[in-house]
Design a protein around this motif. Structure first.
Motif, short mmCIF file in Angstrom:
data_model
loop_
_atom_site.label_atom_id
_atom_site.label_comp_id
_atom_site.label_asym_id
_atom_site.label_seq_id
_atom_site.Cartn_x
_atom_site.Cartn_y
_atom_site.Cartn_z
N ASP A 1 -33.49 43.94 6.28
CA ASP A 1 -32.75 43.19 7.28
C ASP A 1 -31.49 42.60 6.66
O ASP A 1 -31.40 42.42 5.43
CB ASP A 1 -33.61 42.04 7.83
CG ASP A 1 -34.82 42.52 8.60
OD1 ASP A 1 -34.67 43.48 9.37
OD2 ASP A 1 -35.91 41.95 8.43
N ALA A 2 -30.51 42.30 7.50
CA ALA A 2 -29.30 41.61 7.06
C ALA A 2 -28.74 40.83 8.24
O ALA A 2 -29.10 41.08 9.39
CB ALA A 2 -28.27 42.61 6.55
N TYR A 3 -27.85 39.88 7.94
CA TYR A 3 -27.22 39.13 9.03
C TYR A 3 -25.77 38.82 8.66
O TYR A 3 -25.41 38.68 7.49
CB TYR A 3 -27.99 37.85 9.36
CG TYR A 3 -28.09 36.83 8.24
CD1 TYR A 3 -27.17 35.77 8.15
CD2 TYR A 3 -29.11 36.90 7.29
CE1 TYR A 3 -27.27 34.82 7.15
CE2 TYR A 3 -29.21 35.96 6.28
CZ TYR A 3 -28.29 34.93 6.21
OH TYR A 3 -28.39 33.99 5.20
N LEU A 4 -24.95 38.75 9.70
CA LEU A 4 -23.53 38.47 9.56
C LEU A 4 -23.29 37.01 9.93
O LEU A 4 -23.59 36.59 11.05
CB LEU A 4 -22.72 39.39 10.48
CG LEU A 4 -21.21 39.14 10.58
CD1 LEU A 4 -20.53 39.31 9.24
CD2 LEU A 4 -20.59 40.08 11.63
N LEU A 5 -22.76 36.25 8.98
CA LEU A 5 -22.58 34.81 9.15
C LEU A 5 -21.10 34.47 9.19
O LEU A 5 -20.31 34.89 8.33
CB LEU A 5 -23.24 34.07 7.99
CG LEU A 5 -23.15 32.53 7.99
CD1 LEU A 5 -23.97 31.95 9.13
CD2 LEU A 5 -23.61 31.97 6.65
N CYS A 6 -20.70 33.68 10.19
CA CYS A 6 -19.32 33.18 10.27
C CYS A 6 -19.30 31.76 9.71
O CYS A 6 -20.04 30.90 10.19
CB CYS A 6 -18.84 33.19 11.71
SG CYS A 6 -17.08 32.81 11.88
N LYS A 7 -18.48 31.50 8.71
CA LYS A 7 -18.51 30.24 7.99
C LYS A 7 -17.48 29.22 8.49
O LYS A 7 -17.37 28.13 7.92
CB LYS A 7 -18.29 30.49 6.50
CG LYS A 7 -19.39 31.35 5.87
CD LYS A 7 -19.13 31.54 4.40
CE LYS A 7 -20.24 32.33 3.74
NZ LYS A 7 -19.99 32.54 2.29
N GLU A 8 -16.69 29.59 9.52
CA GLU A 8 -15.73 28.64 10.08
C GLU A 8 -15.53 28.93 11.57
O GLU A 8 -15.94 29.97 12.06
CB GLU A 8 -14.41 28.70 9.32
CG GLU A 8 -13.75 30.06 9.29
CD GLU A 8 -12.48 30.06 8.45
OE1 GLU A 8 -11.57 29.26 8.74
OE2 GLU A 8 -12.41 30.87 7.51
N ASP A 9 -14.93 27.98 12.26
CA ASP A 9 -14.65 28.18 13.68
C ASP A 9 -13.72 29.38 13.84
O ASP A 9 -12.76 29.53 13.07
CB ASP A 9 -13.99 26.94 14.28
CG ASP A 9 -14.89 25.71 14.24
OD1 ASP A 9 -16.07 25.84 13.85
OD2 ASP A 9 -14.41 24.62 14.61
#
Length: 289
Positions: A40-48
């Motif tokens: 599994d993997a996930y895409l994370l957004c670290k800012e608005d």
């Protein structure tokens, strides 16, 4: 915001092929160390940010693992806050890490353009002004970045030198006059839009008289810009007025309130600061975002 945008499909294919070729070359030496098994993997957004680039992200991963499962938790064009998990993936671990950098490069760059565009569109909300891009794009990514401008709520100027005639100082000088240049352009390219850049109010009147599809007033002081709006509105054949040159977010609202129709901004695609994102192996964290 809707996710029914029209990505340039052939550009997506070509962009991804080039990105993977330059990154992987003859093979990913490091990914070969991993067990080639499902993960599994996930895409994370670290800012608005305004999310943009899903077609390129998907294409990167599917090029290396056609069976990869990608579940998006946000829409293309959606505004998200820092810490949002944008997507989860399930596929072969080697393919996930090999596609990581190329897929992130597209997402971070295109989200940057969409986010910047949205900020400029917000600044002129309630006025008649539309935010336009320019040809000041990253080489090889023009269609992608202009797509990102649309996702951010902006509009595209001409795509290149082939889909509109735009007369500037050098063209006018070579033709002998603005009128001569415009007449020659109409004769040679009757089906193409004609845009004329003017440097004075006298040239503005000449452009209105000769007829064109849009007039660009470049670097006009505020008082002169307001005169240009008044002169254009009073003309028997008014055309849209575009402002360009020296436009930044701070002074954008004042320009829009003068009554211009379009404001073109090179910084949308030229001054790109990538949105911070990461792709991590493992299950996505549970919680807000």
């Amino acid at each position: 915001m809707s996710d029914t945008f029209d990505p340039p499909l052939q550009a997506v294919v070509d962009d991804v092929a080039q990105a993977l070729a330059e990154d992987i070359g003859i093979g990913d030496a490091t990914a070969a160390l991993l067990p080639d098994e499902a993960d599994d993997a996930y895409l994370l957004c670290k800012e608005d940010a305004v999310v943009c680039g899903r077609p390129w992200f998907d294409a990167c991963h599917r090029a290396l693992d056609p069976e990869v499962a990608i579940e998006w938790h946000v829409r293309e064009g959606q505004r998200v806050t820092a810490g949002t998990v944008l997507a989860t993936l399930h596929g072969r671990s080697r393919a996930l890490v090999s596609a990581e950098r190329a897929s992130l490069n597209f997402m971070q760059t295109l989200s940057a353009t969409a986010t910047s565009t949205a900020a400029h569109v917000d600044a002129v909300q309630g006025t008649r002004a539309r935010i336009l891009d320019t040809r000041k794009t990253i080489p090889g990514l023009r269609q992608a970045q202009k797509y990102a401008v649309r996702v951010g709520g902006g509009s595209n100027h001409r795509m290149g030198l082939y889909d509109a005639v735009m007369l500037k100082e050098n063209h006018i000088r070579a033709a002998g006059s603005l009128t001569a240049a415009a007449e020659a352009a109409r004769a040679m390219h009757p089906a193409l839009p004609l845009i004329v850049e003017v440097e004075s109010l006298e040239q503005l009147r000449e452009a209105l008289d000769v007829g064109c599809d849009r007039i660009l007033v470049d670097d006009f002081p505020a008082a002169m810009r307001r005169q240009a709006v008044a002169i254009t509105a009073a003309h028997a054949r008014p055309v849209p007025l575009e402002v360009s040159g020296g436009v930044d977010l701070t002074g954008l609202r004042a320009i829009a309130e003068d009554g211009v129709d379009c404001i073109s901004i090179g910084a949308l695609t030229k001054h790109v600061r990538a949105i911070d994102m990461s792709l991590k192996l493992g299950p996505a964290p549970v919680g807000p975002g």
